[in-house]
Design a protein around this motif. Structure first.
Motif, PDB file in Angstrom:
ATOM      1  N   ILE A  86     -30.272   4.258   8.381  1.00  0.00           N
ATOM      2  CA  ILE A  86     -29.890   3.383   9.687  1.00  0.00           C
ATOM      3  C   ILE A  86     -28.249   3.726   9.908  1.00  0.00           C
ATOM      4  CG2 ILE A  86     -29.894   1.185  10.514  1.00  0.00           C
ATOM      5  CD1 ILE A  86     -32.321   0.360   8.500  1.00  0.00           C
ATOM      6  N   LEU A  87     -27.562   3.419   8.961  1.00  0.00           N
ATOM      7  CA  LEU A  87     -26.136   3.495   9.136  1.00  0.00           C
ATOM      8  C   LEU A  87     -25.670   4.887   9.755  1.00  0.00           C
ATOM      9  CD1 LEU A  87     -23.510   1.978   9.051  1.00  0.00           C
ATOM     10  CD2 LEU A  87     -23.282   2.837   6.729  1.00  0.00           C
ATOM     11  N   GLU A  92     -24.202   8.195  14.524  1.00  0.00           N
ATOM     12  CA  GLU A  92     -24.466   9.500  15.142  1.00  0.00           C
ATOM     13  C   GLU A  92     -24.583   9.086  16.688  1.00  0.00           C
ATOM     14  OE1 GLU A  92     -26.002  12.665  13.620  1.00  0.00           O
ATOM     15  OE2 GLU A  92     -25.992  13.560  15.526  1.00  0.00           O
ATOM     16  N   VAL A  93     -25.646   7.956  17.040  1.00  0.00           N
ATOM     17  CA  VAL A  93     -25.815   7.897  18.263  1.00  0.00           C
ATOM     18  C   VAL A  93     -24.767   7.076  18.983  1.00  0.00           C
ATOM     19  CG1 VAL A  93     -27.216   5.574  18.039  1.00  0.00           C
ATOM     20  CG2 VAL A  93     -27.853   7.270  19.935  1.00  0.00           C
ATOM     21  N   TYR A 175     -24.078  -3.989  12.963  1.00  0.00           N
ATOM     22  CA  TYR A 175     -23.350  -2.802  13.388  1.00  0.00           C
ATOM     23  C   TYR A 175     -22.811  -2.918  14.815  1.00  0.00           C
ATOM     24  CZ  TYR A 175     -22.326   2.207  14.221  1.00  0.00           C
ATOM     25  OH  TYR A 175     -21.878   3.568  14.572  1.00  0.00           O
ATOM     26  N   TRP A 176     -23.653  -3.279  15.663  1.00  0.00           N
ATOM     27  CA  TRP A 176     -23.294  -3.390  16.899  1.00  0.00           C
ATOM     28  C   TRP A 176     -22.240  -4.392  17.196  1.00  0.00           C
ATOM     29  CZ3 TRP A 176     -24.225   0.381  19.671  1.00  0.00           C
ATOM     30  CH2 TRP A 176     -23.984   0.288  21.232  1.00  0.00           C
ATOM     31  N   ALA A 347     -30.905   8.299  24.543  1.00  0.00           N
ATOM     32  CA  ALA A 347     -31.033   8.186  25.731  1.00  0.00           C
ATOM     33  C   ALA A 347     -30.041   7.397  26.703  1.00  0.00           C
ATOM     34  CB  ALA A 347     -32.420   8.006  26.401  1.00  0.00           C
ATOM     35  N   ILE A 348     -29.607   6.413  26.059  1.00  0.00           N
ATOM     36  CA  ILE A 348     -28.649   5.319  26.560  1.00  0.00           C
ATOM     37  C   ILE A 348     -27.349   5.814  26.128  1.00  0.00           C
ATOM     38  CG2 ILE A 348     -27.700   3.131  26.538  1.00  0.00           C
ATOM     39  CD1 ILE A 348     -30.372   2.094  25.761  1.00  0.00           C
ATOM     40  N   PHE A 349     -26.922   6.156  25.022  1.00  0.00           N
ATOM     41  CA  PHE A 349     -25.639   6.420  24.660  1.00  0.00           C
ATOM     42  C   PHE A 349     -25.207   7.917  24.391  1.00  0.00           C
ATOM     43  CE2 PHE A 349     -26.633   2.111  23.199  1.00  0.00           C
ATOM     44  CZ  PHE A 349     -25.385   1.610  23.734  1.00  0.00           C
ATOM     45  N   GLN A 350     -26.227   8.788  24.579  1.00  0.00           N
ATOM     46  CA  GLN A 350     -25.902  10.301  24.535  1.00  0.00           C
ATOM     47  C   GLN A 350     -26.715  10.860  25.653  1.00  0.00           C
ATOM     48  OE1 GLN A 350     -24.015  11.759  22.182  1.00  0.00           O
ATOM     49  NE2 GLN A 350     -23.605   9.786  20.769  1.00  0.00           N
TER      50      GLN A 350
END
Ligand SMILES: [Zn+2]
Length: 353
Positions: A86-87, A92-93, A175-176, A347-350
């Motif tokens: 997950i991390l 990455e994203v 994380y966010w 899709a949102i961040f990349q």
């Protein structure tokens, strides 16, 4: 002086305990009570200084922002394995802005967010495994002491044993909050800390659910975030502050943060209508707006709708009977703002260019 609210963020060591099976409790934006005092005190000094804007697209001399996870043996091997996945996926994203290296604590004047940031994770079937290094840790949060900041993940053994998806979504949630600090508060002085609490908590709520929906096929979106308690939304501005600061965020009416998550989803929906954005573009703006401008009309400047009008727009979502036998009362019919099933963080961040 709302733009100075961020300075005291990590000066206050606050540990908050999670108190329900799904709740993620933590410390994200600064508490207004603490920070208002700070801002008036140093108003003159700050007014005289220039804002230094950090550009995350320029390579930082300290390199990328990293983490050092400390995963206690009390956690199942499966969880520890998933944690690593997950991390890595999140980095990455949506990598943490390297500008976070420059985060300066208001009181100490120190760079109080160090890379690598320590992450302490353990199962609550044992007591805090790091009593000397970090006494008093409990719950899930981003905490700090003015010279350093760290992530706390005290995992509930019931969640781990029962396969509750929260055991994974909470990682994305915390994380966010680190991501938000890098994006909103790393300029010197930080300009973004004035975004309302519901944008911090609701943003993290949206990301945690998008993450588990994509990777585990399950999220709180599956049941439309139920229950978003209807009476809580009669005063949306209450969610600009935490319960402990006199607001409603993470209070009794904000079950598991669902009200705030609903508000960010409603904002993304509104942006598709008012600005003509695609769904992915609207989520990108709602989750990752620029640091809050130093303006009386910051929300309007960034989102094209005033904060007041956005709050009024929430009245369009009808209150209905909950339909859950464990919750009596009316809830907001939130189905209209749920994201598409195939919407991903990628899709949102990349987005494809
Ligand atoms: Zn949070």
């Amino acid at each position: 002086m709302r733009n100075y609210f961020g300075f005291a963020l990590v000066a206050a060591v606050v540990f908050v305990t999670g108190c329900s099976a799904e709740e993620s409790t933590d410390v994200s934006p600064p508490s207004e009570a603490e920070t208002q005092a700070e801002s008036s005190q140093d108003e003159e000094t700050q007014a005289a200084s220039e804002v230094v804007v950090c550009d995350p697209s320029v390579a930082h001399p300290k390199g990328a922002f990293e983490f050092t996870p400390k995963l206690d043996d009390s956690l199942p091997v499966k969880w520890r394995d998933e944690f690593g996945v997950i991390l890595a996926n999140l980095q990455e994203v949506a990598p943490i802005s390297s500008c976070l290296h420059d985060f300066t604590d208001y009181e100490t004047g120190e760079n109080s967010v160090k890379s690598p940031m320590s992450i302490y994770a353990w199962s609550n079937k044992v007591s805090n495994p790091w009593p000397e290094e970090k006494p008093g840790m409990e719950g899930t949060s981003i905490s700090g002491n003015g010279s350093d900041t760290w992530m706390i993940l005290e995992m509930r053994s019931d969640d781990l044993a029962g396969g509750n998806i929260f055991q994974y979504s909470v990682i994305a949630h915390e994380y966010w909050h680190v991501y938000q600090r890098g994006a909103w508060m790393a300029d010197s002085p930080p300009q973004g800390s004035g975004w309302p609490v519901w944008m911090w908590e609701g943003g993290a709520g949206v990301v945690q659910n998008l993450y588990t929906a994509e990777h585990y096929g399950s999220s709180d979106f599956d049941n439309n975030l139920s229950p978003v308690i209807a009476t809580a939304l009669s005063n949306p501005s209450d969610f600009e502050r935490y319960d402990r600061d006199g607001g409603a965020a993470q209070g009794d009416s904000d079950m598991n943060g669902t009200t705030q998550t609903f508000m960010v989803l409603a904002l993304a929906k509104e942006l598709q209508t008012t600005l003509g954005l695609t769904e992915a573009e609207a989520f990108a703006l709602a989750l990752n707006p620029p640091a809050k401008p130093d303006s009386e009309t910051a929300f309007l400047d960034v989102f094209g709708i005033s904060l007041e009008d956005f709050y009024k727009s929430l009245a369009q979502y009808p209150a209905v009977e909950s339909g859950e036998d464990w919750f009596e009362g009316t809830v907001v019919k939130a189905s209209a703002v749920m994201p598409s099933k195939d919407l991903t963080l990628t899709a949102i961040f990349q987005p494809p260019r």
